[in-house]
Design a protein around this motif. Structure first.
Motif, PDB file in Angstrom:
ATOM      1  N   ALA A 141     -48.088  83.370  27.481  1.00  0.00           N
ATOM      2  CA  ALA A 141     -48.601  84.725  27.320  1.00  0.00           C
ATOM      3  C   ALA A 141     -49.323  85.207  28.578  1.00  0.00           C
ATOM      4  O   ALA A 141     -49.064  86.308  29.080  1.00  0.00           O
ATOM      5  CB  ALA A 141     -49.541  84.784  26.115  1.00  0.00           C
ATOM      6  N   ALA A 142     -50.222  84.382  29.090  1.00  0.00           N
ATOM      7  CA  ALA A 142     -51.018  84.794  30.254  1.00  0.00           C
ATOM      8  C   ALA A 142     -50.143  85.020  31.481  1.00  0.00           C
ATOM      9  O   ALA A 142     -50.287  86.024  32.193  1.00  0.00           O
ATOM     10  CB  ALA A 142     -52.085  83.749  30.544  1.00  0.00           C
ATOM     11  N   LEU A 143     -49.214  84.103  31.725  1.00  0.00           N
ATOM     12  CA  LEU A 143     -48.381  84.208  32.922  1.00  0.00           C
ATOM     13  C   LEU A 143     -47.370  85.343  32.791  1.00  0.00           C
ATOM     14  O   LEU A 143     -47.095  86.059  33.771  1.00  0.00           O
ATOM     15  CB  LEU A 143     -47.680  82.875  33.173  1.00  0.00           C
ATOM     16  N   SER A 144     -46.826  85.543  31.601  1.00  0.00           N
ATOM     17  CA  SER A 144     -45.882  86.656  31.398  1.00  0.00           C
ATOM     18  C   SER A 144     -46.582  87.998  31.583  1.00  0.00           C
ATOM     19  O   SER A 144     -46.024  88.931  32.172  1.00  0.00           O
ATOM     20  CB  SER A 144     -45.263  86.568  30.003  1.00  0.00           C
ATOM     21  N   GLU A 181     -60.269  78.053  27.135  1.00  0.00           N
ATOM     22  CA  GLU A 181     -59.844  76.711  26.746  1.00  0.00           C
ATOM     23  C   GLU A 181     -61.055  75.914  26.278  1.00  0.00           C
ATOM     24  O   GLU A 181     -62.058  75.834  26.985  1.00  0.00           O
ATOM     25  CB  GLU A 181     -59.174  76.025  27.945  1.00  0.00           C
ATOM     26  N   ARG A 182     -60.979  75.371  25.070  1.00  0.00           N
ATOM     27  CA  ARG A 182     -62.079  74.557  24.526  1.00  0.00           C
ATOM     28  C   ARG A 182     -62.336  73.308  25.372  1.00  0.00           C
ATOM     29  O   ARG A 182     -63.466  72.864  25.507  1.00  0.00           O
ATOM     30  CB  ARG A 182     -61.737  74.099  23.105  1.00  0.00           C
ATOM     31  N   ALA A 183     -61.272  72.715  25.903  1.00  0.00           N
ATOM     32  CA  ALA A 183     -61.374  71.434  26.600  1.00  0.00           C
ATOM     33  C   ALA A 183     -61.856  71.614  28.037  1.00  0.00           C
ATOM     34  O   ALA A 183     -61.988  72.741  28.540  1.00  0.00           O
ATOM     35  CB  ALA A 183     -60.012  70.734  26.592  1.00  0.00           C
ATOM     36  N   THR A 184     -62.092  70.491  28.677  1.00  0.00           N
ATOM     37  CA  THR A 184     -62.375  70.497  30.106  1.00  0.00           C
ATOM     38  C   THR A 184     -61.070  70.726  30.870  1.00  0.00           C
ATOM     39  O   THR A 184     -59.975  70.639  30.304  1.00  0.00           O
ATOM     40  CB  THR A 184     -62.962  69.155  30.548  1.00  0.00           C
ATOM     41  N   LYS A 185     -61.190  70.967  32.164  1.00  0.00           N
ATOM     42  CA  LYS A 185     -59.987  71.156  32.977  1.00  0.00           C
ATOM     43  C   LYS A 185     -59.112  69.908  32.930  1.00  0.00           C
ATOM     44  O   LYS A 185     -57.880  69.995  32.857  1.00  0.00           O
ATOM     45  CB  LYS A 185     -60.378  71.483  34.415  1.00  0.00           C
ATOM     46  N   HIS A 245     -47.424  73.131  35.570  1.00  0.00           N
ATOM     47  CA  HIS A 245     -46.738  74.142  36.388  1.00  0.00           C
ATOM     48  C   HIS A 245     -47.197  75.555  36.046  1.00  0.00           C
ATOM     49  O   HIS A 245     -47.507  76.340  36.956  1.00  0.00           O
ATOM     50  CB  HIS A 245     -45.219  74.012  36.207  1.00  0.00           C
ATOM     51  N   LEU A 246     -47.259  75.883  34.760  1.00  0.00           N
ATOM     52  CA  LEU A 246     -47.706  77.227  34.399  1.00  0.00           C
ATOM     53  C   LEU A 246     -49.195  77.387  34.656  1.00  0.00           C
ATOM     54  O   LEU A 246     -49.659  78.449  35.082  1.00  0.00           O
ATOM     55  CB  LEU A 246     -47.363  77.536  32.935  1.00  0.00           C
ATOM     56  N   GLY A 247     -49.959  76.319  34.411  1.00  0.00           N
ATOM     57  CA  GLY A 247     -51.393  76.364  34.682  1.00  0.00           C
ATOM     58  C   GLY A 247     -51.695  76.578  36.151  1.00  0.00           C
ATOM     59  O   GLY A 247     -52.596  77.347  36.525  1.00  0.00           O
ATOM     60  N   THR A 248     -50.941  75.922  37.022  1.00  0.00           N
ATOM     61  CA  THR A 248     -51.135  76.092  38.466  1.00  0.00           C
ATOM     62  C   THR A 248     -50.822  77.511  38.904  1.00  0.00           C
ATOM     63  O   THR A 248     -51.523  78.096  39.743  1.00  0.00           O
ATOM     64  CB  THR A 248     -50.258  75.089  39.238  1.00  0.00           C
ATOM     65  N   ALA A 249     -49.770  78.085  38.341  1.00  0.00           N
ATOM     66  CA  ALA A 249     -49.432  79.473  38.675  1.00  0.00           C
ATOM     67  C   ALA A 249     -50.568  80.418  38.309  1.00  0.00           C
ATOM     68  O   ALA A 249     -50.887  81.354  39.066  1.00  0.00           O
ATOM     69  CB  ALA A 249     -48.146  79.887  37.955  1.00  0.00           C
TER      70      ALA A 249
END
Length: 477
Positions: free
Chosen positions: A24-27, A45-49, A147-151
């Motif tokens: 959703a975010a990348l689109s 994001e609830r979690a850590t990186k 990959h999507l997170g890095t973008a």
């Protein structure tokens, strides 16, 4: 409620960093690129990186696609059949229609779709058992996350907020969703405003209270199949219900899988069980291991182990299973099966009663009917007079070495969730869309009675994109 005239901080707020949220975010970022006023996007994001990615990070992410990267043509009908007509057929048709271009989207960002040999047949292509190599991202779901997170990390318009919990949605006086109240790692709350919000933070499998409420007693005995889903706390469902959203999917239904009890490794699923037998803690068979291909059976045996077998079972096989080329690729544990030259020795290694195991195996062997054993197809080689029967791949367990794995059931995701339309908009029971609110992935309900597998990550990616495209179109119109 909010009534401020201050411009929103963000054009889109996405809650969740798994496949649905990332898509959703990348689109949205791609669709709004080049706008006269740069868009702003927040991903919570609830979690850590280091632990980001929810369930997606840990799954092998089988994809129910053909070699030309189209959805299995039988899947929509399959969902309809097993659901007794309760599932949303048009939703399934949308998944079918959007599969190829969604895979092109993730491939463009570096996710490689691989087709790798698997030792047993599946029904991912037209519903017919096939030995065609099934597809998955090379590197599993973690490849999608990275990959999507890095973008997103490389896009200056995107704020990624880790260790951030979503508490409550806010709305205007007219009921338009315009933001979310969050709690940050210091325990303090903060309101983020946005022109649209996408709920993409999974189901409620990480919330024992909700599991017990919906799934029933003994829910506390269900281990999580992966650590990332501990953060799937039902936040999306809770917040959407507060605004009058409708629901979909079977709320006492779960996707449970048989996993190796000896390890803490995530996703240590036993897929390759079809050619052996399952016994419970009393060394009694309780399931037709050959009633269908593994993909149509593994969820049901997992559920049975949890619901009726006190979370204790053992898979037993012999040298004929070991001889199947690549069979170890279907046992995802990092601990090899226990192995022994006799059933008595195997029972000792498994910590079970050897005499009872030998008796059950002898009864099973005596019930094996005629026919040729062929693990590459539904061979019809069944038992005669055994209860439960074994419908295919019934071959005597009589050849050393004998192997065994102690298994339990782990919860992967919940069936019940938010109802959306085909644009990913959250809707009320009347079908009216709640303005500014979207949902995608396992936060949304779809399945009843069974989950025809290898589509969870796929539908998450697809509806994340659809939600983003609709939100962007509303804002740029």
């Amino acid at each position: 409620m909010s009534g401020s005239n201050t411009p929103p901080q963000y054009d889109l707020i996405v809650i969740g960093f798994g496949a649905a949220g990332l898509s959703a975010a990348l689109s949205f970022a791609e669709t709004t690129e080049g706008c006269e006023t740069p868009t702003r996007i927040a991903v919570l994001e609830r979690a850590t990186k280091e632990e980001r990615g929810g369930a997606t990070r840990w799954t092998g992410a089988f994809l129910r696609i053909t070699q030309d990267k189209r959805l299995d043509t039988d899947w929509a009908e399959h969902v309809g059949r097993v659901s007794g007509g309760l599932a949303d057929t048009e939703y399934c048709r949308t998944v079918e229609r959007e599969t190829r271009q969604t895979l092109e989207f993730v491939e463009k960002h570096g996710v490689e779709i691989a087709f790798e040999d698997f030792p047993l047949p599946h029904t991912f292509d037209g519903g017919t058992p096939s030995m065609a190599p099934p597809a998955s991202p090379r590197g599993g779901g973690a490849s999608i996350v990275e990959h999507l997170g890095t973008a997103l990390e490389n896009d200056p318009r995107v704020d990624i907020r880790y260790e951030t919990e979503a508490l409550r949605l806010s709305t205007t006086e007219n009921g338009v969703v315009d933001g979310v109240l969050v709690r940050t790692s210091d325990g303090q709350t903060q309101r983020l405003t946005g022109r649209a919000v996408v709920l993409a933070c999974g189901g409620f499998e990480g919330n024992t209270e909700m599991l017990t409420r919906y799934v029933g007693d003994k829910a506390c005995d269900l281990p999580l199949i992966a650590p990332g889903i501990a953060n799937n706390r039902g936040d999306a469902l809770r917040m959407a219900l507060e605004l009058g959203a409708d629901t979909a999917g079977q709320f006492d239904g779960i996707h449970a899988e048989p996993v190796d009890r000896r390890t803490q490794k995530a996703d240590s699923v036993l897929y390759g069980f079809s050619t052996g037998i399952f016994v419970n803690g009393r060394m009694q068979r309780f399931f037709d291991e050959g009633r269908d291909t593994w993909d149509n059976t593994f969820e049901h045996v997992g559920y049975e182990i949890w619901k009726n077998q006190e979370q204790e079972a053992y898979w037993i096989a012999d040298a004929k299973t070991l001889a199947i080329p690549g069979i170890m690729n279907s046992l995802l544990s990092d601990v090899p099966p226990e192995q022994a030259d006799s059933l008595e020795e195997l029972a000792e290694k498994l910590g079970v009663d050897g005499e009872s195991l030998e008796k059950t195996v002898a009864e099973f062997n005596a019930a094996v009917g005629p026919g040729e054993f062929d693990p590459t197809r539904l061979d019809g080689k069944s038992t005669v007079g055994a209860t439960p029967q074994k419908s295919n791949w019934a071959t005597p367990l009589d050849t050393a070495p004998f192997i065994g794995v102690p298994v339990t059931a782990a919860v992967c995701f919940t069936y019940g969730g938010i109802r959306t339309d085909l644009d990913g908009r959250v809707v009320t029971p009347s079908g009216t869309a709640i303005p500014g609110l979207y949902a995608a992935g396992e936060a949304t309900g779809l399945f009843y009675h069974a989950y025809p597998p290898a589509t969870s990550v796929l539908r998450s990616l697809i509806f994340g994109r659809l939600a983003a495209h609709h939100a962007a179109a509303q804002q740029t119109a």
